[in-house]
Scaffold this active site. Structure first.
Site, mmCIF file in Angstrom:
data_model
loop_
_atom_site.group_PDB
_atom_site.id
_atom_site.type_symbol
_atom_site.label_atom_id
_atom_site.label_comp_id
_atom_site.label_asym_id
_atom_site.label_seq_id
_atom_site.Cartn_x
_atom_site.Cartn_y
_atom_site.Cartn_z
ATOM 1 N N GLY A 172 0.432 -1.321 0.102
ATOM 2 C CA GLY A 172 0.146 -0.658 -0.153
ATOM 3 C C GLY A 172 1.270 0.983 0.474
ATOM 4 N N GLY A 406 -11.049 13.274 -34.762
ATOM 5 C CA GLY A 406 -10.942 14.008 -33.684
ATOM 6 C C GLY A 406 -9.568 14.485 -32.868
HETATM 7 C C1 HXC Z 1 9.826 -3.684 10.022
HETATM 8 C C2 HXC Z 1 11.229 -4.039 9.380
HETATM 9 C C3 HXC Z 1 10.709 -3.935 7.272
HETATM 10 C C4 HXC Z 1 8.954 -3.660 8.152
HETATM 11 C C5 HXC Z 1 12.757 -4.664 6.671
HETATM 12 N N1 HXC Z 1 12.980 -4.174 7.823
HETATM 13 N N2 HXC Z 1 11.365 -3.939 6.448
HETATM 14 N N3 HXC Z 1 10.873 -3.834 9.610
HETATM 15 N N4 HXC Z 1 9.048 -3.341 9.300
HETATM 16 N N5 HXC Z 1 8.113 -3.557 7.130
HETATM 17 C C6 HXC Z 1 14.160 -4.717 8.755
HETATM 18 C C7 HXC Z 1 14.120 -5.907 9.171
HETATM 19 O O1 HXC Z 1 13.873 -6.718 9.507
HETATM 20 C C8 HXC Z 1 16.050 -6.113 9.352
HETATM 21 O O2 HXC Z 1 15.989 -5.257 10.347
HETATM 22 C C9 HXC Z 1 16.445 -4.493 8.161
HETATM 23 O O3 HXC Z 1 14.768 -3.853 7.945
HETATM 24 C C10 HXC Z 1 16.781 -4.470 6.584
HETATM 25 O O4 HXC Z 1 15.895 -5.503 6.098
HETATM 26 P P1 HXC Z 1 16.342 -6.596 5.466
HETATM 27 O O5 HXC Z 1 15.805 -7.850 5.013
HETATM 28 O O6 HXC Z 1 17.893 -6.759 5.844
HETATM 29 O O7 HXC Z 1 16.671 -5.245 3.800
HETATM 30 P P2 HXC Z 1 17.274 -6.487 1.865
HETATM 31 O O8 HXC Z 1 17.356 -7.187 1.981
HETATM 32 O O9 HXC Z 1 17.514 -5.321 1.429
HETATM 33 O O10 HXC Z 1 15.335 -6.302 2.149
HETATM 34 C C11 HXC Z 1 14.771 -5.133 2.007
HETATM 35 C C12 HXC Z 1 12.963 -5.338 2.013
HETATM 36 C C13 HXC Z 1 12.677 -7.089 2.661
HETATM 37 C C14 HXC Z 1 12.166 -6.118 0.305
HETATM 38 C C15 HXC Z 1 12.312 -3.901 1.675
HETATM 39 O O11 HXC Z 1 13.287 -6.151 3.962
HETATM 40 C C16 HXC Z 1 10.734 -7.074 3.398
HETATM 41 O O12 HXC Z 1 10.873 -7.944 2.077
HETATM 42 N N6 HXC Z 1 11.006 -6.081 4.184
HETATM 43 C C17 HXC Z 1 9.226 -6.498 4.267
HETATM 44 C C18 HXC Z 1 8.175 -6.147 3.936
HETATM 45 C C19 HXC Z 1 6.572 -5.804 3.938
HETATM 46 O O13 HXC Z 1 6.309 -6.746 4.176
HETATM 47 N N7 HXC Z 1 6.512 -4.830 4.182
HETATM 48 C C20 HXC Z 1 5.426 -4.741 5.031
HETATM 49 C C21 HXC Z 1 3.920 -5.212 3.837
HETATM 50 S S1 HXC Z 1 2.791 -4.703 4.252
HETATM 51 P P3 HXC Z 1 17.308 -6.067 10.845
HETATM 52 O O14 HXC Z 1 17.491 -5.419 12.187
HETATM 53 O O15 HXC Z 1 17.760 -7.240 10.931
HETATM 54 O O16 HXC Z 1 18.709 -5.123 10.112
HETATM 55 C C22 HXC Z 1 2.679 -2.614 3.790
HETATM 56 C C23 HXC Z 1 0.951 -2.235 4.421
HETATM 57 C C24 HXC Z 1 1.151 -1.385 3.587
HETATM 58 O O17 HXC Z 1 3.636 -2.743 3.611
HETATM 59 C C25 HXC Z 1 -0.316 -0.822 3.833
HETATM 60 C C26 HXC Z 1 -1.097 1.190 3.493
HETATM 61 C C27 HXC Z 1 -2.053 0.763 3.245
#
Ligand code: HXC
Length: 516
Positions: A172, A406
């Site tokens: 989102g 058009g």
């Molecule tokens: C909390 C998060 C986070 C999140 C990443 N981190 N995303 N912490 N909430 N959403 C943290 C990781 O735990 C990690 O912490 C650090 O950030 C770096 O992340 P990495 O995974 O090591 O980085 P990378 O390999 O570059 O991968 C990036 C990424 C991945 C692909 C974005 O982090 C990821 O898949 N994150 C989750 C994405 C996700 O599902 N988000 C929620 C989506 S739902 P440490 O402490 O280990 O360094 C959403 C709804 C929004 O967003 C709705 C709005 C209406």
């Protein structure tokens, strides 16, 4: 125990707020070729102009171990600064802090600068680099996003909003940039999608990586989501500065102007030979544009998407203009679904922010085909028509060659309140192309002819002879003038100078109902 000096305490806290995150996170950021959040602001803003606010904000959650980590700033740097001396509000998400994830405090900080920007009439530039909603904080993160979406919408058309996506922007979270006026992405390090590759694989069994699903090139070429793409963070931020140089502060201010070295009266003889005599032959409309505008400088947006229409910014006599041009070098400049939507959005941006529109027209019509019809060319084409009709900024049109069907009406014709409409002498203005017209008007004669192809060509030539000039349209006053191509720059500058005091409006309404 001695009471700590409050100034020393402040200094200590400020130092803490400026400290980068854990070295391994900083290294990971650098290893991806990305800059840190503060480094990005240094490139984006004029040197030394950044004033940070909310540096002491922390999250208020204690779940899932968050009580042990309360970094100052909560993963986003916010504040104000200047670009070429003009104030802007900015936020820069810090991927090294909880992956730049958004939760209550982080969102409140962004909302605060958006509210300030709206009240003061200054643009907002957001640098997105975030893993999305902070998973540990749950539903408050969703609320935070919605608070931002609402502000994006309320600010739309009042202050310019730019999104610079320099890392992940998924789920989102994409909808904040999507509502803003321009999205800039960095090649190879940024991506945007609603659902990632894993979900895509589960649901549709399609296998694709991050780059292929939502990388900068995909959004620049296919979806048209990205308006500008840079090769890396630094270049993308410099392009953001450049884009800002054409954009006014808000919907009540004038376009930025700068001294013009390029002579106003410059007449460019090369324009007289850019359009080929053979009307079937293509040419690059960008050559026309660069021979006319100040110093040949044209900042094209969405250059790799729907190339049959060209949009972007330039200056005439130092003042910013928005250019919309059919591109005969791509699909003969025909209007289709993608180019109509692209053109419409650009026209509406310019109209919202008082940027005069200059149209270069060479259009054979709308693209025929089942795919186009079933894809909704009716409603998408109507977007461009609607956008030109409702626009009240100064609007000028130069027909360089074809203006058929058009599409003639749509492309800022006199009938939709074009203020200054001119054609070059080789212009062809008619209901349809000569061959198609001949096949309808002379259907029987062609059917009865011994050599139907030769007959079609003969009748088409007759039709072309009748309509292959601009004087019938000029006789009706649909054109204000027919001009020699080399005169175009001074003529446009004079017209736009006159039109600076233009006042026009639409009937009062809550809002129109553009065919979405
Ligand atoms: C909390 C998060 C986070 C999140 C990443 N981190 N995303 N912490 N909430 N959403 C943290 C990781 O735990 C990690 O912490 C650090 O950030 C770096 O992340 P990495 O995974 O090591 O980085 P990378 O390999 O570059 O991968 C990036 C990424 C991945 C692909 C974005 O982090 C990821 O898949 N994150 C989750 C994405 C996700 O599902 N988000 C929620 C989506 S739902 P440490 O402490 O280990 O360094 C959403 C709804 C929004 O967003 C709705 C709005 C209406």
């Amino acid at each position: 125990m001695a009471t700590p000096n409050p100034i020393d305490k402040l200094k200590e806290k400020r130092k803490l707020a400026l400290e980068p995150s854990a070295p391994k996170r900083v290294e990971a950021q650098r290893a991806k070729g990305k800059l840190l959040a503060r480094e990005r602001l240094e490139i984006l803003l004029d040197e030394g102009s950044f004033d940070e606010i909310d540096r002491f904000v922390t999250h208020r959650s204690s779940d899932f171990g968050l009580d042990k980590q309360r970094p100052l700033g909560d993963g986003v740097i916010t504040g104000s600064g200047t670009i070429e001396g003009r104030p802007v509000f900015v936020f820069s998400q810090d991927f090294t802090v909880f992956g730049g994830s958004l939760a209550e405090g982080h969102a409140r900080k962004i909302c605060k600068i958006m509210d300030l920007a709206l009240k003061t009439g200054a643009p907002v530039i957001g640098i997105n680099d975030s893993g999305g909603a902070r998973i540990q904080e749950g539903v408050v993160s969703l609320g935070g996003y919605a608070d931002i979406f609402l502000r994006n919408t309320l600010c739309s058309g009042v202050i310019p909003q730019l999104s610079v996506v320099l890392g992940p922007c998924a789920g989102g979270a994409v909808y904040s940039p999507a509502i803003t006026d321009f999205i800039l992405m960095a090649r190879g390090t940024s991506y945007m999608f609603v659902t990632g590759p894993n979900v895509v694989k589960t649901v549709t069994h399609e296998e694709i990586d991050f780059e292929g699903l939502g990388g900068a090139d995909v959004h620049a070429q296919k979806s048209g989501i990205a308006h500008v793409v840079g090769d890396n963070d630094a270049q993308t931020l410099l392009l953001t500065r450049k884009l800002m140089s054409f954009i006014p502060q808000n919907n009540l201010s004038e376009v930025p102007a700068r001294p013009c070295e390029d002579p106003v009266e410059r007449q460019d003889d090369q324009l007289d030979s850019i359009v080929p005599h053979d009307s079937q032959k293509p040419y690059d409309i960008r050559d026309v544009i660069s021979h006319i505008v100040d110093d040949g400088e044209f900042f094209e947006t969405q250059p790799d998407h729907a190339g049959n229409i060209v949009v972007g910014f330039a200056r005439l006599n130092g003042r910013g203009i928005g250019i919309v041009a059919n591109q005969p070098a791509v699909l003969a400049g025909v209007l289709d679904i993608a180019s109509s939507a692209k053109g419409a959005r650009f026209v509406r941006f310019c109209d919202a922010f008082n940027i005069p529109l200059v149209v270069f027209e060479d259009v054979p019509g709308f693209l025929p085909g089942v795919e186009q019809e079933h894809g909704g060319i009716i409603k998408h084409g109507a977007k461009l028509l609607y956008a030109f009709c409702e626009a009240t900024v100064p609007k000028v049109t130069v027909i360089t060659r074809k203006a058929y069907g058009g599409a003639y009406d749509v492309m800022n014709s006199k009938h939709v309140r074009g203020d200054y409409n001119v054609a070059w002498p080789g212009a062809e203005i008619a209901v349809m192309g000569p061959k198609g017209a001949a096949e309808i008007i002379f259907r029987q004669e062609i059917a009865e002819a011994e050599d139907s192809a030769a007959a079609t060509e003969k009748f088409a030539e007759e039709y072309r002879q009748k309509f292959a000039d601009p004087y019938i349209a000029a006789a009706f006053g649909f054109l204000d003038d027919v001009i020699e191509p080399h005169e175009t720059r001074p003529k446009l500058i004079r017209a736009l100078e006159l039109l600076r005091s233009k006042k026009d409006s639409n009937p009062p309404k809550k809002h129109g109902n553009i065919p979405l």
